[in-house]
Write a protein that holds these residues in place. Structure first.
Motif, PDB file in Angstrom:
ATOM      1  N   ASP A 293      45.938  35.147  18.162  1.00 42.45           N
ATOM      2  CA  ASP A 293      45.115  35.966  19.031  1.00 42.45           C
ATOM      3  C   ASP A 293      45.830  36.240  20.261  1.00 42.45           C
ATOM      4  N   SER A 294      46.868  35.330  20.561  1.00 41.58           N
ATOM      5  CA  SER A 294      47.761  35.499  21.734  1.00 41.58           C
ATOM      6  C   SER A 294      49.124  36.550  21.444  1.00 41.58           C
ATOM      7  N   ASN A 295      49.020  36.953  20.346  1.00 42.95           N
ATOM      8  CA  ASN A 295      50.209  37.948  19.979  1.00 42.95           C
ATOM      9  C   ASN A 295      51.332  37.080  19.509  1.00 42.95           C
ATOM     10  N   ALA A 296      51.155  35.772  19.267  1.00 47.35           N
ATOM     11  CA  ALA A 296      52.315  34.998  19.245  1.00 47.35           C
ATOM     12  C   ALA A 296      52.659  35.192  17.431  1.00 47.35           C
ATOM     13  N   LYS A 297      54.059  35.230  17.070  1.00 47.67           N
ATOM     14  CA  LYS A 297      54.319  35.323  15.732  1.00 47.67           C
ATOM     15  C   LYS A 297      54.054  33.941  14.978  1.00 47.67           C
ATOM     16  N   GLY A 298      53.548  33.863  13.805  1.00 44.48           N
ATOM     17  CA  GLY A 298      53.267  32.800  12.982  1.00 44.48           C
ATOM     18  C   GLY A 298      54.525  32.676  12.216  1.00 44.48           C
ATOM     19  N   ARG A 299      54.527  31.890  11.012  1.00 45.83           N
ATOM     20  CA  ARG A 299      55.574  31.770  10.076  1.00 45.83           C
ATOM     21  C   ARG A 299      55.790  33.163   9.337  1.00 45.83           C
ATOM     22  N   PRO A 300      57.135  33.539   8.878  1.00 50.26           N
ATOM     23  CA  PRO A 300      57.453  34.620   8.212  1.00 50.26           C
ATOM     24  C   PRO A 300      56.688  34.872   6.878  1.00 50.26           C
ATOM     25  N   LEU A 301      56.027  36.069   6.611  1.00 55.06           N
ATOM     26  CA  LEU A 301      55.554  36.080   5.349  1.00 55.06           C
ATOM     27  C   LEU A 301      56.663  36.936   4.576  1.00 55.06           C
ATOM     28  N   VAL A 302      57.555  37.572   5.101  1.00 53.80           N
ATOM     29  CA  VAL A 302      58.772  38.428   4.531  1.00 53.80           C
ATOM     30  C   VAL A 302      59.765  38.197   5.572  1.00 53.80           C
ATOM     31  N   ASN A 303      60.913  37.906   4.725  1.00 56.39           N
ATOM     32  CA  ASN A 303      62.173  37.815   5.599  1.00 56.39           C
ATOM     33  C   ASN A 303      63.220  38.106   4.683  1.00 56.39           C
ATOM     34  N   SER A 304      63.823  39.678   4.234  1.00 53.44           N
ATOM     35  CA  SER A 304      64.482  39.977   3.463  1.00 53.44           C
ATOM     36  C   SER A 304      65.401  40.930   3.795  1.00 53.44           C
ATOM     37  N   THR A 305      66.627  40.886   3.327  1.00 54.00           N
ATOM     38  CA  THR A 305      67.597  41.952   3.589  1.00 54.00           C
ATOM     39  C   THR A 305      67.858  42.952   2.540  1.00 54.00           C
ATOM     40  N   GLU A 306      67.189  42.842   1.535  1.00 54.32           N
ATOM     41  CA  GLU A 306      67.126  43.606   0.300  1.00 54.32           C
ATOM     42  C   GLU A 306      66.885  45.262   0.814  1.00 54.32           C
ATOM     43  N   ASP A 307      67.594  46.039   0.241  1.00 53.18           N
ATOM     44  CA  ASP A 307      67.105  47.519   0.284  1.00 53.18           C
ATOM     45  C   ASP A 307      65.756  47.739  -0.649  1.00 53.18           C
ATOM     46  N   GLY A 308      64.970  48.620   0.178  1.00 52.32           N
ATOM     47  CA  GLY A 308      63.910  48.998  -0.667  1.00 52.32           C
ATOM     48  C   GLY A 308      62.857  47.984  -0.971  1.00 52.32           C
ATOM     49  N   PHE A 309      62.503  47.020   0.045  1.00 51.90           N
ATOM     50  CA  PHE A 309      61.876  46.136  -0.192  1.00 51.90           C
ATOM     51  C   PHE A 309      60.571  46.122  -0.717  1.00 51.90           C
ATOM     52  N   ARG A 310      59.896  45.430  -1.665  1.00 50.13           N
ATOM     53  CA  ARG A 310      58.590  45.466  -2.116  1.00 50.13           C
ATOM     54  C   ARG A 310      58.092  44.130  -2.415  1.00 50.13           C
ATOM     55  N   GLY A 311      56.862  43.760  -2.404  1.00 46.66           N
ATOM     56  CA  GLY A 311      56.212  42.498  -2.796  1.00 46.66           C
ATOM     57  C   GLY A 311      55.097  42.272  -2.366  1.00 46.66           C
ATOM     58  N   ARG A 312      54.318  41.223  -2.899  1.00 48.69           N
ATOM     59  CA  ARG A 312      52.905  40.725  -2.298  1.00 48.69           C
ATOM     60  C   ARG A 312      53.049  39.340  -1.664  1.00 48.69           C
ATOM     61  N   VAL A 313      52.329  39.068  -0.794  1.00 47.66           N
ATOM     62  CA  VAL A 313      52.463  37.973  -0.008  1.00 47.66           C
ATOM     63  C   VAL A 313      50.966  37.530   0.206  1.00 47.66           C
ATOM     64  N   ILE A 314      50.637  36.178   0.785  1.00 46.50           N
ATOM     65  CA  ILE A 314      49.277  35.874   1.121  1.00 46.50           C
ATOM     66  C   ILE A 314      49.262  35.505   2.629  1.00 46.50           C
ATOM     67  N   ALA A 315      48.169  36.046   3.356  1.00 44.56           N
ATOM     68  CA  ALA A 315      48.019  35.944   4.749  1.00 44.56           C
ATOM     69  C   ALA A 315      46.648  35.579   4.888  1.00 44.56           C
ATOM     70  N   SER A 316      46.403  35.050   5.983  1.00 44.31           N
ATOM     71  CA  SER A 316      44.706  34.565   6.431  1.00 44.31           C
ATOM     72  C   SER A 316      44.102  35.248   7.229  1.00 44.31           C
ATOM     73  N   VAL A 317      42.908  35.777   7.107  1.00 46.63           N
ATOM     74  CA  VAL A 317      42.160  36.662   7.949  1.00 46.63           C
ATOM     75  C   VAL A 317      41.505  35.763   9.040  1.00 46.63           C
ATOM     76  N   PRO A 318      41.476  35.574  10.006  1.00 40.53           N
ATOM     77  CA  PRO A 318      40.733  34.897  11.072  1.00 40.53           C
ATOM     78  C   PRO A 318      39.068  35.320  11.025  1.00 40.53           C
ATOM     79  N   GLU A 319      38.506  34.396  11.570  1.00 41.29           N
ATOM     80  CA  GLU A 319      37.025  34.598  11.519  1.00 41.29           C
ATOM     81  C   GLU A 319      36.485  35.896  12.234  1.00 41.29           C
ATOM     82  N   HIS A 320      37.144  36.398  13.261  1.00 41.27           N
ATOM     83  CA  HIS A 320      36.967  37.706  13.741  1.00 41.27           C
ATOM     84  C   HIS A 320      37.065  38.946  12.936  1.00 41.27           C
ATOM     85  N   GLY A 321      37.651  38.722  11.539  1.00 43.68           N
ATOM     86  CA  GLY A 321      37.948  39.578  10.829  1.00 43.68           C
ATOM     87  C   GLY A 321      39.201  40.682  11.220  1.00 43.68           C
TER      88      GLY A 321
END
Length: 467
Positions: A293-321
């Protein structure tokens, strides 16, 4: 195209994993229907809001690199289609204009070797807004492809009713209806005609009908087909129920597209863990972080140097949606936010993919063998969901189940499902396959990914017809 059919033609195709490419920028869906030409339920509708059938046999995906712009892919593993399914219908529709405006509307089927098996170009589309373009159907112990080209001026609603989809049925109301309660009366204009041969209603006529009238029309057409001699067929075998798994919210997937670095905000999501699918068409570095909510970055979900990146990761939605993500990328990209219920299911068939992903195991104890073909990190965690009752958070996975660098083969023992397998880092291609699978102690293997509620699937698919 190597082998072009004209409307009404048919040809045998291999009973194998085929890829169907639909071109011309239309919306694409698939209906899996029985001998009676009806879906068994809303779970037999595959569309962009529910892109995988519960059996895993039919999947929908955007076109890949090298495809013509506006191409949609439908992957159909014919050997895995359930016995109760007689046909897989390929449906095209448009939100604006008519199919006459869809220049170059065509279907091309590719075999496992990537070669063209059969193709069909629609040359006579008119004022229709929805069409069964083609179908894959069983014949003489194998499968055939038919160039159908059957349009519906009343759009997806008319097509849906014609194939047994009730666009407004409330599952709770249907369950509470007692056997001795008569269905609502059929509208006068339909009651005076033979429902099986009655002309299709226009879109405006359908929109003027009440939900009860639409249900009655669907029931009347279903009864007429069942009484016809050609419709005589044994009832389809009952499918196993999906898992009672409740981890993570259920919602209609959301898609955001853009280019280069950006901040992405998706509003109105339920609180809890979700999947975030990212596909980048470009080279260089790709990074994705959640923002608080303060616009601070959390732990990276993706950190890649591969060209044409694609993939699925998990994030958490806060209570305010509001899910906020910071993306660093070069080139065009697409972000899809999906429920964990859309995770790809592990099975004894080889599952091939690239990059991080979220997988679901629903059977008894088993071993999963991964073959990682990249040169970077390969890190995975297991989330045991059995007995986990909090849908707003994942259970603690503990230490990583696999944490290796470089190409390798790795076999992991899995507990009884449901289990989420989270490949948080996978810098390269990989495949996975289950072995030594034992029956579930609950006496059933759910046999497919957890599905969205039926009413939401149908209404999501038909939303374009009612807007």
């Amino acid at each position: 195209m190597l082998r072009g059919l004209v409307k009404g033609d048919n040809a045998f195709v291999p009973t194998a994993a085929l890829r169907v490419a639909v071109r011309s920028g239309v919306d694409v869906a698939a209906l899996l229907v029985t001998e009676q030409g009806r879906v068994r339920g809303d779970a037999d509708i595959v569309f962009d809001g529910a892109p995988a059938h519960v059996s895993g046999a039919v999947r929908l995906s955007p076109g890949a690199d090298g495809d013509e712009e506006g191409t949609v892919r439908l992957d159909a593993d014919l050997a895995a289609v359930e016995e109760g399914i007689a046909r897989v219908l390929v449906v095209a529709s448009t939100e604006e204009g008519t199919l006459r405006d869809a220049r170059g509307l065509s279907v091309e089927v590719f075999g496992p070797d990537g070669g063209t098996v059969v193709a069909y170009e629609v040359t006579d589309a008119g004022s229709e807004t929805a069409m069964v373009v083609a179908e894959l159907y069983r014949r003489s112990g194998g499968w055939k492809f038919r160039a159908v080209g059957q349009g519906y001026a009343d759009g997806l609603t008319g097509l849906a009713v014609d194939h047994g989809v009730d666009p407004d049925e409330d599952p709770q109301e249907a369950a509470e209806r007692t056997p001795d309660q008569a269905p609502p009366a059929v509208p006068a204009q339909a009651a005076e005609e033979d429902p099986a041969r009655a002309p299709r209603l226009t879109r405006d006529q359908l929109l003027d009908m009440t939900p009860d009238q639409i249900r009655a029309l669907a029931q009347a057409r279903t009864q007429a087909r069942a009484q016809a001699p050609s419709a005589a067929a044994p009832p389809p075998a009952a499918r196993p129920d999906p898992s009672a798994w409740t981890c993570g919210p259920v919602f209609e997937p959301r898609t955001v597209t853009g280019r280069d670095n950006d901040v992405i905000t998706v509003k109105g999501l339920p609180h809890g863990p979700v999947m975030v699918g990212l596909a980048v068409k470009g080279g260089g570095y790709t990074g994705l972080w959640p923002l608080d909510d303060s616009n601070a970055k959390g732990r990276p979900l993706v950190n890649s140097t591969e060209d044409g990146f694609r993939g699925r990761v998990i994030a958490s939605v806060p209570e305010h949606g509001r899910l906020r993500l910071r993306l660093e990328a070069s080139g065009t990209w697409e972000v899809r936010v999906l429920p964990l219920a859309e995770a790809r299911r592990l099975s004894e068939d080889r599952l091939e993919s690239w990059g991080p992903d979220v997988l679901l195991h629903t059977g008894g104890t088993a071993d999963v063998t991964f073959r990682f073909k990249g040169g970077g990190n390969f890190i995975g965690h297991l989330y045991r969901l059995a007995g986990h009752l909090d849908p707003t958070a994942l259970p603690d996975p503990g230490r990583a189940a696999v944490n290796e660098i470089g190409a390798r083969k790795e076999t992991l023992p899995l507990p009884e499902g449901p289990v989420l397998v989270r490949l948080s880092v996978a810098d390269g291609p990989w495949d996975a396959r289950l072995k030594d699978v034992r029956p579930h102690s609950g006496g059933r293997d759910v046999g497919g990914p957890v599905k969205l509620p039926a009413a939401r699937r149908a209404r999501g698919w038909l939303r374009r017809a009612k807007d």
